[in-house]
Design an enzyme around this catalytic site. Structure first.
Site, PDB file in Angstrom:
ATOM      1  CG  ASP A 211      -7.449 -14.488   0.321  1.00 34.04           C
ATOM      2  OD1 ASP A 211      -8.167 -13.489   0.124  1.00 34.04           O
ATOM      3  OD2 ASP A 211      -7.361 -15.433  -0.471  1.00 34.04           O
ATOM      4  CG  HIS A 352      -2.038 -14.051   2.051  1.00 34.86           C
ATOM      5  ND1 HIS A 352      -1.358 -14.072   0.860  1.00 34.86           N
ATOM      6  CD2 HIS A 352      -2.945 -15.059   1.996  1.00 34.86           C
ATOM      7  CE1 HIS A 352      -1.821 -15.070   0.118  1.00 34.86           C
ATOM      8  NE2 HIS A 352      -2.789 -15.690   0.783  1.00 34.86           N
TER       9      HIS A 352
HETATM   10 ZN    ZN Z   1      -6.334 -18.689   2.170  1.00 34.23          ZN
END
Ligand code: ZN
Length: 396
Positions: A211, A352
């Site tokens: 993400d 991430h």
């Molecule tokens: Zn996010």
């Protein structure tokens, strides 16, 4: 409180980094507040310092004024637009939102002279009269402080911001002290290669997801995935797509999937329906216009979903069932040790691609999972595997 100290530390580390990110995204979540800040890193260090100073003081103000224990959870969002006009004038616009309040901060920077331009460097006396008149009539201000006005150009208009309001003036009505010519951005159409893959539905599968990117680490992560014949899903922010277009082409060409993670990481369960739709659609549009690709998946920010999202977003909502907590551990060994026992066939893993330690954790994780017999698939491929397995169960 502590979260914000960490956030500043990251801000400085990013500033001192030996290689550059074109967009810095800082996302933070504490009990009382969430914040998502995106700002550009330009070729001009003087401008970068000014932008950072503004961001830093905005976060500090938000922290002290909105994040006390006795208020409901509040959200700070800073998004940006940047535009190089005639290859000389860099126009950066920062839009700060706290709940329903909006502030706009703009910069016009002359990259030839390495200096910020004031509104007096840009507008002639006659232009300033037209401007004052528009602001008075359009916004009802009697006295305006010219120095406090924000300015933004596109190829047709000059937009002038007073607080959160703006007026637009057609460029042909202005004389201007700087030369602004029509400079339409050409949308390059791009056809990504589709990659053929063999997945054994009877074997173990896992869907790695990333993400908040893309970032300077995304390409390194894709290199690593390629080394292990792995595919993954990248839930990207729309405001970074055109800036990282080459990185995202590489993501797709390597057989990965791209999903929608909103335009500027607004807290989608806390915005109006109109803003929700705009956050999703703007991202779909920029991905399609830049990459010729239409995402089918959305990952809502902060993993929060409500009925409004379900009713208005015409994409498959994808959450996760393994959280690496990479943003919290900030250490590749810790991330690796936390995630390994949670891995199982068919899981969706949250990471991430904006951190170096996530990249390093992946270096440990990929060979280990490969040895354990996992096939690394995208979320859409995982869905296919699940439906094939369901069919097989029904028939067998
Ligand atoms: Zn996010």
């Amino acid at each position: 409180m502590r979260n914000f100290l960490v956030l500043f530390l990251v801000l400085f580390l990013v500033g001192c980094g030996s290689f550059d990110d074109s967009v810095v995204t800082l996302i933070d979540e504490s009990d009382n507040c969430v914040s998502s800040v995106s700002y550009p890193k330009t070729s001009e260090s003087k401008l970068n310092r000014k932008i950072k100073r503004y961001v830093k003081s905005s976060v500090r103000d938000f922290n002290s004024n909105y994040c006390s224990d006795d208020v409901l959870r509040q959200e700070l969002n800073i998004d940006f637009k940047s535009n190089l006009i005639n290859e000389r004038y860099l126009n950066v616009v920062l839009v700060k939102t706290i709940e329903d309040e909006v502030w706009v901060k703009t910069f016009i920077f002359d990259v030839l002279k390495h200096k910020e331009l004031s509104i007096y460097d840009i507008l002639t006396d006659n232009d300033l009269m037209i401007l004052s008149d528009k602001v008075k009539r359009g916004l009802g201000y009697d006295n305006i402080e010219i120095n406090d006005l924000g300015v933004q150009f596109d190829d047709e208009f000059l937009y002038v911001y007073v607080g959160d309001s703006s007026v637009s003036i057609p460029l042909e009505e202005l004389d201007l002290r700087i030369k602004i010519s029509k400079d339409l951005e050409v949308v390059k159409s791009y056809q990504y290669k589709s990659v053929s893959k063999v997945i054994d539905p009877n074997g173990k599968v896992i869907a790695l997801t990333f993400d908040d990117g893309p970032s300077r680490y995304t390409r390194l992560i894709v290199d690593l995935l390629n080394e292990y014949g792995a595919s993954a899903t990248f839930f990207v922010l729309g405001n970074k797509v055109s800036i990282y277009s080459d990185t995202l082409k590489y993501v797709l060409d390597s057989g990965n999937e791209i999903g929608n993670h909103s335009y500027s990481h607004k807290w989608l369960t806390h915005v109006s329906e109109e803003e929700l739709i705009s956050q999703i659609n703007q991202t779909q549009d920029v991905i399609f216009n830049t990459l010729g690709y239409t995402p089918r998946l959305v990952r809502p920010t902060y993993g929060s979903v409500n009925q409004t999202i379900k009713d208005n977003v015409n994409l498959d909502i994808v959450l996760w069932n393994v959280d690496t907590l990479d943003w919290k551990y900030r250490n590749s060994n810790k991330i690796f040790k936390n995630v390994l026992p949670k891995i199982d066939d068919g899981k969706i893993v949250l990471m991430h691609d904006t951190y170096e330690y996530t990249y390093n954790a992946l270096k440990l994780l990929l060979p280990k999972l490969k040895d354990l017999g996992y096939q690394f698939v995208t979320v859409s491929e995982l869905k296919e595997v699940n439906s094939i397995r369901n069919e097989l169960n029904k028939n067998g």
